[in-house]
Design a protein around this motif. Structure first.
Motif, PDB file in Angstrom:
ATOM      1  N   GLY A   8      -7.273 -54.336 -28.787  1.00 45.71           N
ATOM      2  CA  GLY A   8      -6.949 -55.735 -28.505  1.00 45.71           C
ATOM      3  C   GLY A   8      -5.973 -56.376 -29.471  1.00 45.71           C
ATOM      4  N   SER A   9      -5.519 -55.618 -30.462  1.00 47.24           N
ATOM      5  CA  SER A   9      -4.573 -56.178 -31.439  1.00 47.24           C
ATOM      6  C   SER A   9      -3.161 -56.154 -30.852  1.00 47.24           C
ATOM      7  CB  SER A   9      -4.610 -55.338 -32.725  1.00 47.24           C
ATOM      8  OG  SER A   9      -3.960 -54.098 -32.485  1.00 47.24           O
ATOM      9  N   CYS A  10      -2.185 -56.612 -31.657  1.00 47.03           N
ATOM     10  CA  CYS A  10      -0.801 -56.603 -31.186  1.00 47.03           C
ATOM     11  C   CYS A  10      -0.307 -55.181 -30.916  1.00 47.03           C
ATOM     12  CB  CYS A  10       0.122 -57.342 -32.156  1.00 47.03           C
ATOM     13  SG  CYS A  10       0.182 -56.614 -33.801  1.00 47.03           S
ATOM     14  N   ALA A  11      -1.010 -54.173 -31.443  1.00 50.31           N
ATOM     15  CA  ALA A  11      -0.633 -52.781 -31.174  1.00 50.31           C
ATOM     16  C   ALA A  11      -0.729 -52.445 -29.693  1.00 50.31           C
ATOM     17  CB  ALA A  11      -1.511 -51.837 -31.994  1.00 50.31           C
ATOM     18  N   ARG A  12      -1.487 -53.273 -28.955  1.00 50.57           N
ATOM     19  CA  ARG A  12      -1.612 -53.014 -27.509  1.00 50.57           C
ATOM     20  C   ARG A  12      -0.241 -53.050 -26.815  1.00 50.57           C
ATOM     21  NH1 ARG A  12      -6.408 -55.705 -24.223  1.00 50.57           N
ATOM     22  NH2 ARG A  12      -7.469 -53.990 -25.263  1.00 50.57           N
ATOM     23  N   ALA A  13       0.668 -53.879 -27.287  1.00 47.06           N
ATOM     24  CA  ALA A  13       2.001 -53.961 -26.664  1.00 47.06           C
ATOM     25  C   ALA A  13       2.715 -52.615 -26.759  1.00 47.06           C
ATOM     26  CB  ALA A  13       2.815 -55.062 -27.343  1.00 47.06           C
ATOM     27  N   SER A  14       2.690 -52.012 -27.952  1.00 44.29           N
ATOM     28  CA  SER A  14       3.331 -50.700 -28.136  1.00 44.29           C
ATOM     29  C   SER A  14       2.588 -49.633 -27.348  1.00 44.29           C
ATOM     30  CB  SER A  14       3.346 -50.329 -29.622  1.00 44.29           C
ATOM     31  OG  SER A  14       4.041 -51.313 -30.360  1.00 44.29           O
ATOM     32  N   PRO A  65       8.490 -55.618 -32.532  1.00 44.33           N
ATOM     33  CA  PRO A  65       9.784 -55.635 -31.830  1.00 44.33           C
ATOM     34  C   PRO A  65      10.605 -54.372 -32.069  1.00 44.33           C
ATOM     35  CG  PRO A  65       9.371 -57.755 -32.855  1.00 44.33           C
ATOM     36  CD  PRO A  65       8.313 -56.804 -33.384  1.00 44.33           C
ATOM     37  N   ALA A  66      10.523 -53.820 -33.282  1.00 45.35           N
ATOM     38  CA  ALA A  66      11.281 -52.596 -33.589  1.00 45.35           C
ATOM     39  C   ALA A  66      10.705 -51.405 -32.817  1.00 45.35           C
ATOM     40  CB  ALA A  66      11.227 -52.319 -35.097  1.00 45.35           C
ATOM     41  N   ILE A  67       9.385 -51.325 -32.775  1.00 48.02           N
ATOM     42  CA  ILE A  67       8.752 -50.210 -32.047  1.00 48.02           C
ATOM     43  C   ILE A  67       9.080 -50.311 -30.562  1.00 48.02           C
ATOM     44  CG2 ILE A  67       6.525 -49.216 -31.361  1.00 48.02           C
ATOM     45  CD1 ILE A  67       5.438 -50.059 -34.141  1.00 48.02           C
ATOM     46  N   LEU A  68       8.999 -51.520 -30.016  1.00 39.72           N
ATOM     47  CA  LEU A  68       9.276 -51.689 -28.577  1.00 39.72           C
ATOM     48  C   LEU A  68      10.719 -51.331 -28.246  1.00 39.72           C
ATOM     49  CD1 LEU A  68       7.323 -55.011 -27.822  1.00 39.72           C
ATOM     50  CD2 LEU A  68       6.643 -52.655 -27.245  1.00 39.72           C
ATOM     51  N   ALA A 155      13.614 -57.877 -13.734  1.00 39.96           N
ATOM     52  CA  ALA A 155      13.394 -56.557 -14.354  1.00 39.96           C
ATOM     53  C   ALA A 155      12.239 -56.591 -15.348  1.00 39.96           C
ATOM     54  CB  ALA A 155      14.669 -56.086 -15.053  1.00 39.96           C
ATOM     55  N   TYR A 156      11.293 -55.686 -15.147  1.00 42.75           N
ATOM     56  CA  TYR A 156      10.209 -55.483 -16.115  1.00 42.75           C
ATOM     57  C   TYR A 156      10.827 -54.949 -17.402  1.00 42.75           C
ATOM     58  CZ  TYR A 156       5.814 -53.534 -17.978  1.00 42.75           C
ATOM     59  OH  TYR A 156       4.722 -53.242 -18.749  1.00 42.75           O
ATOM     60  N   SER A 157      10.274 -55.336 -18.543  1.00 47.38           N
ATOM     61  CA  SER A 157      10.803 -54.833 -19.822  1.00 47.38           C
ATOM     62  C   SER A 157       9.679 -54.781 -20.850  1.00 47.38           C
ATOM     63  CB  SER A 157      11.925 -55.738 -20.348  1.00 47.38           C
ATOM     64  OG  SER A 157      11.364 -56.948 -20.842  1.00 47.38           O
ATOM     65  N   VAL A 158      10.003 -54.288 -22.040  1.00 45.40           N
ATOM     66  CA  VAL A 158       8.995 -54.208 -23.107  1.00 45.40           C
ATOM     67  C   VAL A 158       8.524 -55.588 -23.578  1.00 45.40           C
ATOM     68  CG1 VAL A 158       9.511 -51.904 -24.002  1.00 45.40           C
ATOM     69  CG2 VAL A 158      10.841 -53.873 -24.818  1.00 45.40           C
ATOM     70  N   ALA A 159       9.226 -56.647 -23.188  1.00 46.98           N
ATOM     71  CA  ALA A 159       8.755 -58.004 -23.529  1.00 46.98           C
ATOM     72  C   ALA A 159       7.465 -58.337 -22.777  1.00 46.98           C
ATOM     73  CB  ALA A 159       9.836 -59.030 -23.199  1.00 46.98           C
ATOM     74  N   ASP A 160       7.273 -57.719 -21.617  1.00 49.97           N
ATOM     75  CA  ASP A 160       6.107 -58.069 -20.788  1.00 49.97           C
ATOM     76  C   ASP A 160       4.786 -57.599 -21.408  1.00 49.97           C
ATOM     77  OD1 ASP A 160       7.470 -59.507 -18.606  1.00 49.97           O
ATOM     78  OD2 ASP A 160       8.508 -57.593 -18.413  1.00 49.97           O
ATOM     79  N   TYR A 162       4.257 -57.192 -24.442  1.00 53.40           N
ATOM     80  CA  TYR A 162       4.088 -57.954 -25.684  1.00 53.40           C
ATOM     81  C   TYR A 162       3.528 -59.357 -25.361  1.00 53.40           C
ATOM     82  CZ  TYR A 162       5.342 -58.980 -30.608  1.00 53.40           C
ATOM     83  OH  TYR A 162       5.322 -59.277 -31.952  1.00 53.40           O
ATOM     84  N   LEU A 163       4.137 -60.014 -24.366  1.00 54.34           N
ATOM     85  CA  LEU A 163       3.629 -61.341 -23.982  1.00 54.34           C
ATOM     86  C   LEU A 163       2.203 -61.214 -23.444  1.00 54.34           C
ATOM     87  CD1 LEU A 163       3.915 -64.371 -23.514  1.00 54.34           C
ATOM     88  CD2 LEU A 163       5.033 -63.857 -21.323  1.00 54.34           C
TER      89      LEU A 163
END
Ligand SMILES: N[C@@H](CCC(=O)N[C@@H](CS)C(=O)NCC(=O)O)C(=O)O
Length: 205
Positions: A8-14, A65-68, A155-160, A162-163
């Protein structure tokens, strides 16, 4: 590859982005309930004492952001960023930088006040104000930043991811994504994606 994460941490985005990319990777749990992020063993891996950290064949990457961006660039066929358009790529980076440097930090004021102050009254005041700041961040993203249906438009992207990940923290502030209809709809679409479902169930153990 190995992704150091906490559920559940921010690592979930990556984590979601790696699955979207079709990357092969292992998950390594950093157990916050046992303060493993501050252990000598983990600090030897990531001196920052935070997650995510992604071990690659060229070394460790940190900062979401760098990992994404690295995932999007390393797996171009997955179409996770506008790689051939410098302006659109900068817009994507701008959004992710806002999540990292402003929204995530606003959230951390409610749980990690001791990073910024020793005085208990100051820590309590940061905690009290955090929901108001989170709400103003989400209102700004809703009205001025998130195009819909995805962050970058069609377009789907790595921002999705993360948000999506940071939106999951709203209830901790007594807030709900339904107050931000475009973001709420994006979260519902995210929940339908197999990569998101797989990431959530993998993190649940
Ligand atoms: N700027 C970093 C922030 C990383 C971060 O603070 N991660 C949190 C989890 S969401 C963490 O590891 N916290 C552990 C702690 O503060 O002890 C990023 O975006 O990757």
């Amino acid at each position: 590859m190995k992704l150091y994460y906490a559920p559940g941490s921010c690592a979930r985005a990556s984590h979601i982005a790696l699955r979207e990319a079709g990357a092969e990777f292992d998950l390594a749990l950093v157990d916050f309930t046992r303060a493993e992020q501050r252990s000598e063993a983990y600090r030897a891996i990531n001196p920052k004492g935070r997650v995510p950290a992604l071990e690659t064949d060229r070394g460790l990457l940190t900062e979401t952001p760098a990992i994404l961006a690295w995932i999007a660039q390393s797996y171009p066929d997955a179409g996770l960023a506008p790689l051939n358009d410098p302006f659109q790529f900068a817009r994507l980076q701008s959004f992710n930088a806002y999540l990292c440097s402003t929204v995530h930090v606003a959230h951390a004021h409610s749980r990690r006040g001791e990073r910024w102050a020793d005085d208990q009254a100051a820590i309590d005041e940061m905690k009290r104000k955090a929901p108001e700041v989170m709400d103003s961040c989400f209102r700004l993203m809703e009205t001025d930043m998130v195009t819909g249906p995805w962050v970058m438009g069609e377009a789907y992207s790595v921002a999705d991811p993360y948000l999506f990940t940071i939106t999951q923290w709203l209830p901790a502030h007594g807030l709900t994504s339904t107050s931000y209809p475009t973001i709420h709809a994006l979260v519902q679409r995210m929940l339908e994606r197999p990569a998101v479902q797989d990431a959530i169930s993998a993190e649940a153990g």
